[in-house]
Structure formats: structure tokens, C-alpha cells
Design a protein around this motif. Structure first.
Motif, PDB file in Angstrom:
ATOM      1  N   LEU A 167       0.837  -1.209   0.000  1.00 31.82           N
ATOM      2  CA  LEU A 167       0.000   0.000   0.000  1.00 31.82           C
ATOM      3  C   LEU A 167       0.868   1.253   0.000  1.00 31.82           C
ATOM      4  CD1 LEU A 167      -2.816  -0.829   2.558  1.00 31.82           C
ATOM      5  CD2 LEU A 167      -3.039  -0.588   0.109  1.00 31.82           C
ATOM      6  N   LEU A 168       1.915   1.247   0.853  1.00 33.37           N
ATOM      7  CA  LEU A 168       2.793   2.416   0.929  1.00 33.37           C
ATOM      8  C   LEU A 168       3.476   2.656  -0.414  1.00 33.37           C
ATOM      9  CD1 LEU A 168       4.543   2.142   4.399  1.00 33.37           C
ATOM     10  CD2 LEU A 168       3.259   4.071   3.539  1.00 33.37           C
ATOM     11  N   ALA A 183       1.057   4.077  -2.867  1.00 36.75           N
ATOM     12  CA  ALA A 183       0.780   5.495  -2.636  1.00 36.75           C
ATOM     13  C   ALA A 183       1.958   6.341  -3.083  1.00 36.75           C
ATOM     14  CB  ALA A 183       0.485   5.738  -1.161  1.00 36.75           C
ATOM     15  N   VAL A 231     -15.356  -3.725   9.417  1.00 33.83           N
ATOM     16  CA  VAL A 231     -14.466  -2.566   9.362  1.00 33.83           C
ATOM     17  C   VAL A 231     -13.614  -2.615   8.098  1.00 33.83           C
ATOM     18  CG1 VAL A 231     -12.496  -1.459  10.460  1.00 33.83           C
ATOM     19  CG2 VAL A 231     -14.419  -2.183  11.832  1.00 33.83           C
ATOM     20  N   ILE A 232     -13.103  -3.813   7.771  1.00 34.95           N
ATOM     21  CA  ILE A 232     -12.286  -3.952   6.556  1.00 34.95           C
ATOM     22  C   ILE A 232     -13.118  -3.599   5.337  1.00 34.95           C
ATOM     23  CG2 ILE A 232     -10.832  -5.520   5.235  1.00 34.95           C
ATOM     24  CD1 ILE A 232      -9.854  -5.739   7.831  1.00 34.95           C
ATOM     25  N   GLY A 264     -13.605   0.033   5.164  1.00 33.49           N
ATOM     26  CA  GLY A 264     -12.343   0.637   4.755  1.00 33.49           C
ATOM     27  C   GLY A 264     -12.142   0.518   3.250  1.00 33.49           C
ATOM     28  N   VAL A 294     -11.877   3.571   0.542  1.00 31.75           N
ATOM     29  CA  VAL A 294     -10.759   3.797  -0.382  1.00 31.75           C
ATOM     30  C   VAL A 294     -11.282   3.949  -1.806  1.00 31.75           C
ATOM     31  CG1 VAL A 294      -8.740   2.724  -1.409  1.00 31.75           C
ATOM     32  CG2 VAL A 294      -9.055   2.643   1.046  1.00 31.75           C
ATOM     33  N   VAL A 323     -13.019   7.334  -2.202  1.00 33.77           N
ATOM     34  CA  VAL A 323     -12.099   8.467  -2.222  1.00 33.77           C
ATOM     35  C   VAL A 323     -11.379   8.543  -3.562  1.00 33.77           C
ATOM     36  CG1 VAL A 323      -9.952   9.328  -1.240  1.00 33.77           C
ATOM     37  CG2 VAL A 323     -11.772   8.603   0.270  1.00 33.77           C
ATOM     38  N   LEU A 324     -10.973   7.385  -4.086  1.00 32.39           N
ATOM     39  CA  LEU A 324     -10.144   7.408  -5.288  1.00 32.39           C
ATOM     40  C   LEU A 324     -10.960   7.437  -6.581  1.00 32.39           C
ATOM     41  CD1 LEU A 324      -7.205   5.083  -4.327  1.00 32.39           C
ATOM     42  CD2 LEU A 324      -7.290   7.549  -4.394  1.00 32.39           C
ATOM     43  N   ARG A 368     -16.351  12.474  -8.851  1.00 34.32           N
ATOM     44  CA  ARG A 368     -15.298  12.728  -9.819  1.00 34.32           C
ATOM     45  C   ARG A 368     -15.834  12.561 -11.241  1.00 34.32           C
ATOM     46  NH1 ARG A 368      -9.591  10.199  -9.047  1.00 34.32           N
ATOM     47  NH2 ARG A 368      -9.731  11.727  -7.419  1.00 34.32           N
ATOM     48  N   VAL A 409       2.970  10.960   3.646  1.00 38.36           N
ATOM     49  CA  VAL A 409       3.269   9.522   3.555  1.00 38.36           C
ATOM     50  C   VAL A 409       4.172   9.113   4.719  1.00 38.36           C
ATOM     51  CG1 VAL A 409       4.179   7.705   2.097  1.00 38.36           C
ATOM     52  CG2 VAL A 409       3.044   9.637   1.066  1.00 38.36           C
ATOM     53  N   VAL A 420      -7.469  -4.142  11.611  1.00 40.36           N
ATOM     54  CA  VAL A 420      -8.129  -2.840  11.536  1.00 40.36           C
ATOM     55  C   VAL A 420      -7.104  -1.763  11.202  1.00 40.36           C
ATOM     56  CG1 VAL A 420      -9.331  -1.115  12.907  1.00 40.36           C
ATOM     57  CG2 VAL A 420     -10.030  -3.472  13.034  1.00 40.36           C
ATOM     58  N   ALA A 466      -6.659  -1.449   7.576  1.00 34.46           N
ATOM     59  CA  ALA A 466      -7.768  -0.733   6.941  1.00 34.46           C
ATOM     60  C   ALA A 466      -7.581   0.774   7.088  1.00 34.46           C
ATOM     61  CB  ALA A 466      -9.093  -1.179   7.552  1.00 34.46           C
ATOM     62  N   ALA A 470      -4.803   1.982   4.760  1.00 34.98           N
ATOM     63  CA  ALA A 470      -5.245   2.069   3.371  1.00 34.98           C
ATOM     64  C   ALA A 470      -6.066   3.335   3.151  1.00 34.98           C
ATOM     65  CB  ALA A 470      -6.064   0.830   3.014  1.00 34.98           C
ATOM     66  N   LEU A 471      -6.973   3.621   4.092  1.00 36.41           N
ATOM     67  CA  LEU A 471      -7.818   4.806   3.932  1.00 36.41           C
ATOM     68  C   LEU A 471      -6.976   6.079   4.005  1.00 36.41           C
ATOM     69  CD1 LEU A 471     -10.755   5.203   3.446  1.00 36.41           C
ATOM     70  CD2 LEU A 471     -11.134   5.396   5.875  1.00 36.41           C
ATOM     71  N   LEU A 491      -3.817   6.425   3.218  1.00 36.63           N
ATOM     72  CA  LEU A 491      -3.026   6.586   1.999  1.00 36.63           C
ATOM     73  C   LEU A 491      -3.902   7.020   0.834  1.00 36.63           C
ATOM     74  CD1 LEU A 491      -0.563   3.615   2.338  1.00 36.63           C
ATOM     75  CD2 LEU A 491      -0.050   6.024   2.476  1.00 36.63           C
ATOM     76  N   ALA A 492      -5.156   6.525   0.786  1.00 32.99           N
ATOM     77  CA  ALA A 492      -6.062   6.974  -0.280  1.00 32.99           C
ATOM     78  C   ALA A 492      -6.302   8.474  -0.163  1.00 32.99           C
ATOM     79  CB  ALA A 492      -7.381   6.211  -0.197  1.00 32.99           C
ATOM     80  N   LEU A 493      -6.485   8.959   1.079  1.00 30.01           N
ATOM     81  CA  LEU A 493      -6.686  10.397   1.263  1.00 30.01           C
ATOM     82  C   LEU A 493      -5.437  11.185   0.851  1.00 30.01           C
ATOM     83  CD1 LEU A 493      -8.623  10.424   4.623  1.00 30.01           C
ATOM     84  CD2 LEU A 493      -9.482  11.101   2.407  1.00 30.01           C
ATOM     85  N   VAL A 532      -3.294  10.323  -1.448  1.00 32.38           N
ATOM     86  CA  VAL A 532      -3.258  10.369  -2.916  1.00 32.38           C
ATOM     87  C   VAL A 532      -4.233  11.419  -3.434  1.00 32.38           C
ATOM     88  CG1 VAL A 532      -3.794   9.038  -4.984  1.00 32.38           C
ATOM     89  CG2 VAL A 532      -2.445   8.013  -3.180  1.00 32.38           C
ATOM     90  N   ARG A 533      -5.405  11.510  -2.806  1.00 34.32           N
ATOM     91  CA  ARG A 533      -6.393  12.542  -3.204  1.00 34.32           C
ATOM     92  C   ARG A 533      -5.835  13.943  -2.980  1.00 34.32           C
ATOM     93  NH1 ARG A 533      -9.205  14.349  -6.134  1.00 34.32           N
ATOM     94  NH2 ARG A 533     -10.494  15.611  -4.759  1.00 34.32           N
TER      95      ARG A 533
END
Lengths: 180, 122
Positions: free
Chosen positions: A67-68, A71, A157-158, A161, A165, A168-169, A174, B32, B87, B90, B93-94, B96-98, B100-101
Motif C-alpha cells: 500500500l505504501l 501510494a 471494518v475492513i 475501509g 478507499v 475516495v479514489l 469525480r 506519507v 483494523v 484498513a 489504506a484509507l 493513503l487513499a486520502l 493520494v487525493r
């Protein structure tokens, strides 16, 4: 005296955390966070938390690092040099750390079998698991059976989440703006 | 006295790690990098709970069949921390999505520049 593997792992982890803090190339810092998770998984194994260890190795060292890196490909690989003084963050860190260490002073010692948490409901779970669940791994028994609703909530929760994501993306807002 | 305080060294090592994570979150401007610091902080908190679960001379809480006198470490913090790890991913991930936005909207992920751009607008 046994070989102090855990102390050596702690030294490695601390070095790695400091390098992550100082590193300006973010790609190598991201790889180091993966290594940090992997080494902490080793430490969890030493502290008898096998399930936590392989969850951390799979999820922390694997998925979080991906993920990192993902990003970073969408943002920037290099952090700017900062010129402003860092006294305030340092003050926050040191005072919080001192407060936390003060808080540990009356805690039961590391590995103390007489500590309160080992005598409340834990013996009960250990005794009932072979009778009621018949799974040798007590962690699995508690996770999937005694606290099954908790795990269901975690799955929720997952899901939330993941939906977050995606929204947002690639949200509808958009798409609407692109049409206009 | 000194021997009794040394019994807490494990917690202190974890707290030092935790504070390194907190330092990254508070002192670094790159978003980041902040998420990385948050990851370090989270792993340290998990480590703190797992340390509390350890019993000296104990073994992993996987029952040995036919043995009555085995000493096991406490399984309950392990269960709670399993949930916390998942958790945590999760939330990562959220976050990092923010980030990127924010990069798409502002063209930067450095906090001081974001504040400057916002001030210029307002």
C-alpha cells in the motif's frame, strides 16, 4: 545467562525506526517499514504470540508495504528538507514518553506469572476450550468462537475501509465533474 | 530495588519505539512519512499488549494434548491484537487513499506547503 535475542531485536527495531525517521528517499523508508514489521513479527514469536506474528508478517510486512509503495508511485518519492526547528515535537515526545514510563512503574513485571491479567478469565478460557470448542489453538478458539461477533465486526471494518478507499479514489463526484 | 525496576525494561523499550513513531508523526511534514510513523506507533502498541501477555517459562497458547501442567502465555491479548493489526491496515489504506487525493487536488503532500496554499486561497 541465555542469549538476549529479544534485546538485540529491540536494538534493530529502534535503529530501523530512527533510520525511517531520517530517511528522505521515501521508497527506501517504505521498504524499511516492511522490514520493521518483519522483525517485530520475530519478536512476537519470542513472546509466544504466534498468531499475532504471522498476521503481522503477512499483513504488516506484506500488504502495508505494498500500500505504501502504491501510494508513493502516485505522490512523490522524495521528502523535502525541512529547515524549521524541531523543539516542539521533541518536547511533546519526551513528555509523553516520560508520562508513559511513569505509568509503567507500578505495572507487574515482564513475564510475571502472578500478574492480574493471567488470573481473571484466562484460566477459564484455557480450561473450557478443549471441552467446548475442541481446537488446540486457544487464540483461534477465542477469536472465531467466543468472540466471533467481534471478528465479524472486524470484517465489517475492513469492508467499510475498502469501500472508503474506492469512494475516495474513484467516487461518483469525480465522474460528474469530468462530464461537466 | 534496581533489580525490581529492571523487570520493566521490555515495556520501556516498547515505549521508546512508540515515541519514535510519535516523533515521525508530529515532526515530519510529508504525509506519507506520517503514515509510516503511525505504522511504527501501531506496531509498538501491539508489542506492548503482547509483552503483558507473556508468562515467564510459558509457551504459546496451543494446548498440548494429555498434559495438564503446561504453563501457557495469556491468549486474550493476542486475540485483541489480531483484530487491531487488521483494523490498522484498513486505516492505513484509507489514510493513503486520502493522501493520494490530496496530491491530486493540491499537487503536493508536504504539510507546510498545504497550509500555505490554503492560506493563499482563504
Amino acid at each position: 545467562m541465555p542469549f538476549p535475542v529479544d534485546a538485540i531485536l529491540f536494538v534493530f527495531l529502534l535503529t530501523m525506526a530512527v533510520v525511517i525517521a531520517r530517511r528522505q528517499e521515501l521508497f527506501s523508508a517504505a521498504m524499511l517499514t516492511g522490514l520493521f514489521s518483519l522483525l517485530s513479527a520475530g519478536l512476537f514469536t519470542l513472546m509466544d504470540a504466534l498468531d499475532v506474528a504471522f498476521t503481522e508478517a503477512a499483513v504488516g510486512a506484506g500488504f502495508s508495504t505494498i500500500l505504501l509503495l502504491g501510494a508513493l508511485t502516485r505522490t512523490t518519492g522524495l521528502e523535502y528538507q525541512q529547515r524549521r526547528p524541531r523543539t516542539r515535537p521533541l518536547m511533546i515526545v519526551f513528555s509523553t514518553g516520560a508520562a508513559l514510563i511513569y505509568g509503567t512503574l507500578d505495572m507487574p513485571h515482564f513475564g510475571d506469572p502472578a500478574a492480574a491479567i493471567h488470573h481473571h478469565v484466562t484460566p477459564d478460557y484455557l480450561a473450557r476450550t478443549p471441552v467446548e470448542i475442541d481446537v488446540p489453538n486457544v487464540v483461534t478458539a477465542v477469536l472465531a468462537s467466543y468472540r466471533g461477533y467481534d471478528t465479524l465486526g472486524e470484517t465489517m471494518v475492513i469492508f467499510v475501509g475498502g469501500v472508503g478507499v474506492l469512494l475516495v479514489l474513484t467516487g461518483r463526484w469525480r465522474w460528474r465533474r469530468r462530464v461537466r | 530495588m534496581s533489580a525490581s525496576i529492571l523487570g520493566l525494561w521490555n515495556y520501556w523499550a516498547v515505549i521508546v519505539l512508540m515515541m519514535t513513531g510519535l516523533y515521525i508523526v508530529t515532526a515530519r511534514d510529508n504525509l506519507v512519512k506520517k503514515v509510516m510513523g503511525l505504522n511504527i506507533f501501531q506496531v509498538s502498541v501491539i508489542m506492548f499488549y503482547v509483552s503483558m501477555a507473556k508468562v515467564r517459562g510459558g509457551t504459546a497458547p496451543i494446548l498440548v494434548e494429555g498434559e495438564e501442567t503446561v504453563l501457557y502465555s495469556n491468549p486474550l491479548p493476542h486475540v485483541l491484537m489480531l483484530t487491531a493489526i487488521v483494523v490498522g491496515v484498513a486505516t492505513t489504506a484509507l489514510a493513503l487513499a486520502l493522501v493520494v487525493r490530496i496530491q491530486e487536488a493540491y499537487g503536493t503532500v508536504e504539510e507546510d506547503e498545504l497550509v500555505r496554499i490554503d492560506d493563499d486561497d482563504g
